[in-house]
Design an enzyme around this catalytic site. Sequence first.
Site, PDB file in Angstrom:
ATOM      1  N   SER A 299      31.465  40.864  35.376  1.00 41.40           N
ATOM      2  CA  SER A 299      31.916  42.114  34.782  1.00 41.40           C
ATOM      3  C   SER A 299      33.397  42.035  34.440  1.00 41.40           C
ATOM      4  O   SER A 299      34.233  41.918  35.335  1.00 41.40           O
ATOM      5  CB  SER A 299      31.662  43.258  35.776  1.00 41.40           C
ATOM      6  OG  SER A 299      32.420  44.374  35.412  1.00 41.40           O
TER       7      SER A 299
ATOM      8  N   VAL B 118      44.342  36.227  41.816  1.00 43.45           N
ATOM      9  CA  VAL B 118      45.390  35.442  42.476  1.00 43.45           C
ATOM     10  C   VAL B 118      44.759  34.119  42.917  1.00 43.45           C
ATOM     11  O   VAL B 118      43.559  33.926  42.771  1.00 43.45           O
ATOM     12  CB  VAL B 118      45.985  36.161  43.713  1.00 43.45           C
ATOM     13  CG1 VAL B 118      47.009  37.175  43.314  1.00 43.45           C
ATOM     14  CG2 VAL B 118      44.902  36.773  44.572  1.00 43.45           C
TER      15      VAL B 118
ATOM     16  N   ALA C 122      47.320  27.882  44.303  1.00 43.02           N
ATOM     17  CA  ALA C 122      47.601  26.598  44.933  1.00 43.02           C
ATOM     18  C   ALA C 122      46.297  26.004  45.454  1.00 43.02           C
ATOM     19  O   ALA C 122      45.461  26.713  46.010  1.00 43.02           O
ATOM     20  CB  ALA C 122      48.583  26.782  46.083  1.00 43.02           C
TER      21      ALA C 122
ATOM     22  N   LYS D  41      50.946  19.127  42.826  1.00 43.16           N
ATOM     23  CA  LYS D  41      51.307  19.577  44.169  1.00 43.16           C
ATOM     24  C   LYS D  41      51.098  18.427  45.157  1.00 43.16           C
ATOM     25  O   LYS D  41      50.007  17.863  45.241  1.00 43.16           O
ATOM     26  CB  LYS D  41      50.411  20.766  44.540  1.00 43.16           C
ATOM     27  CG  LYS D  41      50.591  21.242  45.964  1.00 43.16           C
ATOM     28  CD  LYS D  41      49.703  22.438  46.283  1.00 43.16           C
ATOM     29  CE  LYS D  41      49.769  22.777  47.754  1.00 43.16           C
ATOM     30  NZ  LYS D  41      48.765  23.744  48.172  1.00 43.16           N
TER      31      LYS D  41
ATOM     32  N   PRO E 273      52.414  17.226  54.039  1.00 41.20           N
ATOM     33  CA  PRO E 273      52.157  16.424  52.836  1.00 41.20           C
ATOM     34  C   PRO E 273      50.669  16.156  52.613  1.00 41.20           C
ATOM     35  O   PRO E 273      49.890  16.170  53.565  1.00 41.20           O
ATOM     36  CB  PRO E 273      52.857  15.112  53.176  1.00 41.20           C
ATOM     37  CG  PRO E 273      52.674  14.981  54.664  1.00 41.20           C
ATOM     38  CD  PRO E 273      52.657  16.375  55.231  1.00 41.20           C
TER      39      PRO E 273
ATOM     40  N   LEU F  23      35.112  34.602  48.218  1.00 39.61           N
ATOM     41  CA  LEU F  23      35.514  35.772  48.994  1.00 39.61           C
ATOM     42  C   LEU F  23      34.314  36.575  49.480  1.00 39.61           C
ATOM     43  O   LEU F  23      34.419  37.326  50.451  1.00 39.61           O
ATOM     44  CB  LEU F  23      36.446  36.655  48.155  1.00 39.61           C
ATOM     45  CG  LEU F  23      37.692  35.935  47.612  1.00 39.61           C
ATOM     46  CD1 LEU F  23      38.501  36.862  46.704  1.00 39.61           C
ATOM     47  CD2 LEU F  23      38.571  35.415  48.734  1.00 39.61           C
TER      48      LEU F  23
ATOM     49  N   THR G 191      43.324  27.252  51.090  1.00 38.27           N
ATOM     50  CA  THR G 191      41.991  26.760  51.441  1.00 38.27           C
ATOM     51  C   THR G 191      40.828  27.521  50.795  1.00 38.27           C
ATOM     52  O   THR G 191      39.685  27.075  50.908  1.00 38.27           O
ATOM     53  CB  THR G 191      41.814  26.811  52.970  1.00 38.27           C
ATOM     54  OG1 THR G 191      42.331  28.049  53.467  1.00 38.27           O
ATOM     55  CG2 THR G 191      42.540  25.666  53.635  1.00 38.27           C
TER      56      THR G 191
ATOM     57  N   ILE H 204      39.931  28.190  47.557  1.00 35.87           N
ATOM     58  CA  ILE H 204      39.233  27.519  46.446  1.00 35.87           C
ATOM     59  C   ILE H 204      38.523  26.276  46.989  1.00 35.87           C
ATOM     60  O   ILE H 204      37.412  25.946  46.574  1.00 35.87           O
ATOM     61  CB  ILE H 204      40.214  27.216  45.286  1.00 35.87           C
ATOM     62  CG1 ILE H 204      40.710  28.555  44.705  1.00 35.87           C
ATOM     63  CG2 ILE H 204      39.555  26.371  44.207  1.00 35.87           C
ATOM     64  CD1 ILE H 204      41.816  28.438  43.670  1.00 35.87           C
TER      65      ILE H 204
ATOM     66  N   GLY I 223      34.944  18.632  57.610  1.00 32.46           N
ATOM     67  CA  GLY I 223      35.900  19.736  57.559  1.00 32.46           C
ATOM     68  C   GLY I 223      37.351  19.302  57.489  1.00 32.46           C
ATOM     69  O   GLY I 223      37.701  18.153  57.756  1.00 32.46           O
TER      70      GLY I 223
HETATM   71  C1  LIG Z   1      46.693  37.256  48.217  1.00 32.03           C
HETATM   72  C2  LIG Z   1      45.766  36.118  47.932  1.00 32.03           C
HETATM   73  C3  LIG Z   1      46.290  34.868  47.607  1.00 32.03           C
HETATM   74  C4  LIG Z   1      45.432  33.791  47.379  1.00 32.03           C
HETATM   75  N1  LIG Z   1      45.949  32.548  47.134  1.00 32.03           N
HETATM   76  C5  LIG Z   1      45.124  31.492  47.056  1.00 32.03           C
HETATM   77  C6  LIG Z   1      45.615  30.178  46.875  1.00 32.03           C
HETATM   78  O1  LIG Z   1      46.811  29.953  46.720  1.00 32.03           O
HETATM   79  N2  LIG Z   1      44.726  29.162  46.856  1.00 32.03           N
HETATM   80  C7  LIG Z   1      43.394  29.365  47.002  1.00 32.03           C
HETATM   81  O2  LIG Z   1      42.634  28.397  47.037  1.00 32.03           O
HETATM   82  N3  LIG Z   1      42.900  30.598  47.096  1.00 32.03           N
HETATM   83  C8  LIG Z   1      43.717  31.661  47.145  1.00 32.03           C
HETATM   84  N4  LIG Z   1      43.203  32.906  47.271  1.00 32.03           N
HETATM   85  C9  LIG Z   1      41.775  33.103  47.187  1.00 32.03           C
HETATM   86  C10 LIG Z   1      41.347  33.044  45.724  1.00 32.03           C
HETATM   87  O3  LIG Z   1      41.987  34.066  45.014  1.00 32.03           O
HETATM   88  C11 LIG Z   1      39.837  33.199  45.607  1.00 32.03           C
HETATM   89  O4  LIG Z   1      39.224  32.271  46.423  1.00 32.03           O
HETATM   90  C12 LIG Z   1      39.408  32.944  44.205  1.00 32.03           C
HETATM   91  O5  LIG Z   1      40.099  33.761  43.325  1.00 32.03           O
HETATM   92  C13 LIG Z   1      37.926  33.149  44.024  1.00 32.03           C
HETATM   93  O6  LIG Z   1      37.576  34.454  44.251  1.00 32.03           O
HETATM   94  P1  LIG Z   1      36.048  34.886  44.080  1.00 32.03           P
HETATM   95  O7  LIG Z   1      35.501  34.270  42.846  1.00 32.03           O
HETATM   96  O8  LIG Z   1      35.309  34.665  45.335  1.00 32.03           O
HETATM   97  O9  LIG Z   1      36.175  36.473  43.876  1.00 32.03           O
HETATM   98  P2  LIG Z   1      36.752  37.307  42.643  1.00 32.03           P
HETATM   99  O10 LIG Z   1      37.863  36.603  41.953  1.00 32.03           O
HETATM  100  O11 LIG Z   1      37.012  38.668  43.169  1.00 32.03           O
HETATM  101  O12 LIG Z   1      35.544  37.368  41.626  1.00 32.03           O
HETATM  102  C14 LIG Z   1      34.463  38.230  41.814  1.00 32.03           C
HETATM  103  C15 LIG Z   1      33.592  38.244  40.582  1.00 32.03           C
HETATM  104  O13 LIG Z   1      32.472  39.054  40.824  1.00 32.03           O
HETATM  105  C16 LIG Z   1      32.340  39.961  39.760  1.00 32.03           C
HETATM  106  N5  LIG Z   1      31.748  41.197  40.277  1.00 32.03           N
HETATM  107  C17 LIG Z   1      32.062  41.886  41.396  1.00 32.03           C
HETATM  108  N6  LIG Z   1      31.304  42.984  41.508  1.00 32.03           N
HETATM  109  C18 LIG Z   1      30.475  42.982  40.430  1.00 32.03           C
HETATM  110  C19 LIG Z   1      29.464  43.876  39.961  1.00 32.03           C
HETATM  111  N7  LIG Z   1      29.150  44.995  40.582  1.00 32.03           N
HETATM  112  N8  LIG Z   1      28.846  43.552  38.820  1.00 32.03           N
HETATM  113  C20 LIG Z   1      29.155  42.410  38.138  1.00 32.03           C
HETATM  114  N9  LIG Z   1      30.107  41.558  38.521  1.00 32.03           N
HETATM  115  C21 LIG Z   1      30.759  41.848  39.648  1.00 32.03           C
HETATM  116  C22 LIG Z   1      33.754  40.184  39.231  1.00 32.03           C
HETATM  117  O14 LIG Z   1      33.731  40.644  37.900  1.00 32.03           O
HETATM  118  C23 LIG Z   1      34.319  38.789  39.351  1.00 32.03           C
HETATM  119  O15 LIG Z   1      33.976  38.006  38.236  1.00 32.03           O
HETATM  120  C24 LIG Z   1      44.038  33.995  47.458  1.00 32.03           C
HETATM  121  C25 LIG Z   1      43.526  35.260  47.732  1.00 32.03           C
HETATM  122  C26 LIG Z   1      44.370  36.318  47.974  1.00 32.03           C
HETATM  123  C27 LIG Z   1      43.795  37.669  48.269  1.00 32.03           C
END
Ligand SMILES: Cc1cc2nc3c(=O)[nH]c(=O)nc-3n(C[C@H](O)[C@H](O)[C@H](O)COP(=O)(O)OP(=O)(O)OC[C@H]3O[C@@H](n4cnc5c(N)ncnc54)[C@H](O)[C@@H]3O)c2cc1C
Length: 487
Positions: A22, A30, A33, A61, A79, A316, A327, A329, A417
């Site tokens: 969506s 976000v 790294a 990196k 490192p 997430l 960690t 990604i 791991g």
């Molecule tokens: C503060 C912060 C810093 C971070 N920094 C790092 C980093 O440096 N390195 C790293 O590896 N990770 C980092 N992460 C984690 C990283 O952001 C996530 O692992 C990554 O973005 C993947 O997220 P995701 O795909 O699981 O969820 P999201 O990016 O939230 O994607 C969820 C998806 O589901 C869809 N969705 C949700 N509900 C619905 C619905 N009802 N209908 C249809 N679609 C829906 C959304 O549209 C979206 O496409 C960080 C996270 C946070 C909070």
Amino acid sequence: MAAAGFVTQLPPSRYRIRLVESEEIGTVGVGEATLPHIKEFNDSIGLDEVEMMRRSKASFKLGIEFVGWGFEGSRYIHPFGTHGRADSGPAFHQLWLRALQNGHKFDLEDLSFAITASRANRFDFPSKNPHAVNSTYAYAYHFDSSLYAGHLREFAEARGVLRTEGKITDVALDPESGAVQSLTLNSGEVVGGDFFIDCSGFRSLILGNRLGVEWEDWSKWLPCDRAFAVPSERSGDLTPYTRSTVRTAGWQWRIPLQHRTGNGYVFSSQFTSDDEAAAELLANLDTPALDEPRLLRFQAGRRTRSWERNCVALGLASGFLEPLESTSIYLIQIAIMHLLPLFPDGRSDPKAAAEFNRKMDVEYDRIRDFLILHYKLTKREETEIWKYCRHMDVPDSLREKMALFGHRGHIEQYRDGLFTPPSWLSVYVGQGLQPKHYHPRVAAMPVERVVEELATLEADIRDRVDEMPSHAAFVARYCPADAPAVP
Ligand SMILES: Cc1cc2nc3c(=O)[nH]c(=O)nc-3n(C[C@H](O)[C@H](O)[C@H](O)COP(=O)(O)OP(=O)(O)OC[C@H]3O[C@@H](n4cnc5c(N)ncnc54)[C@H](O)[C@@H]3O)c2cc1C
């Protein structure tokens, strides 16, 4: 990542992959790294490195610098590589300990190629000669993860993934088996399937919300529960490492991309207010902010199972560990890699589910312990959060590891791991945990020989690093973000 991983590695005659996303909800936006393992994932699906880096405005990196974690004024780098020479082996640090305990001062950081290159702001690919001292490191990327995801989406669609734009409003279960049957979109369309990968982010729409898999809360060990993220202008020195700096109620990240710097303050709402945190972040940027800080809320922990019935949660939707060691990604990638060989033929496969859940538990537990180590080993007492962390109880698994290292420098080497011994070593030593003794097996080597070896190694590393181009020059030549697309 999931769509790209499955469409390239599962036979199309047997599996059809459908992606529902969506735009209205969007992604968390976000995550900049990564860890070196991502290269393995990209290679496994056939993603071109130059094109990926160019499109996601990536830089290289070599590790993470931790500023102020041990005590005020301390700094060290974790490192992506080993200390010592290519053939030094995992117990290289025992030689260093022997020299140290006989009054010879060597900075462990000067005995790591990746750290020396990082400190010099230089980058080049590791040598393919397995005996060379410049083969002792790996690299990851800093990138704009939204651009990376967009690139993967195009890549997956070009290979047969059918993408549907839409908001999921309902998840229907089979009344008899309880398995997930279909998703209903806001358009009214019903999307059926045999197996569902829940990548819905913190919402955990299927696994958590609909299937009710419980949440295991780890916030007593990892109390940070919020972050402000803000981009700022590109920094002149494109450092080939992420920086994590201790702040009043948590820590601040700094991630250099080609076009901007990513910044964020990960903090605990128990120990500061949102307003104070936003102000502290803005006051500590190297370059002018390009936007208003954006607040994200979370809790450390994970779902007790990632695979339930005919649904696997990735990313997430399955759990969250703060980005201290980049960690999240990795956890997505490793879940895809663990799932591929266990991918079911139909809707359910309880044995495969049990094995997958076991593997993911190991992944999460290991990272959890490693993150807690950074907090536990602090000597800071200036503010409440650091006082709390210094004196908190830690999981038994971590307490045992710390005791083994503190005795005579032993570091557990496990098969599955993250993280490997060099990572543990850099945090232990960087934050001031010094073993009382060295292992008797290095006692037979005369100290003079040990000292000579370490001094030669230090000089070799310095000489090779001096020959490397600057990180900025390397990126500008290899993968400039504004270069025309490769035909
Ligand atoms: C503060 C912060 C810093 C971070 N920094 C790092 C980093 O440096 N390195 C790293 O590896 N990770 C980092 N992460 C984690 C990283 O952001 C996530 O692992 C990554 O973005 C993947 O997220 P995701 O795909 O699981 O969820 P999201 O990016 O939230 O994607 C969820 C998806 O589901 C869809 N969705 C949700 N509900 C619905 C619905 N009802 N209908 C249809 N679609 C829906 C959304 O549209 C979206 O496409 C960080 C996270 C946070 C909070």
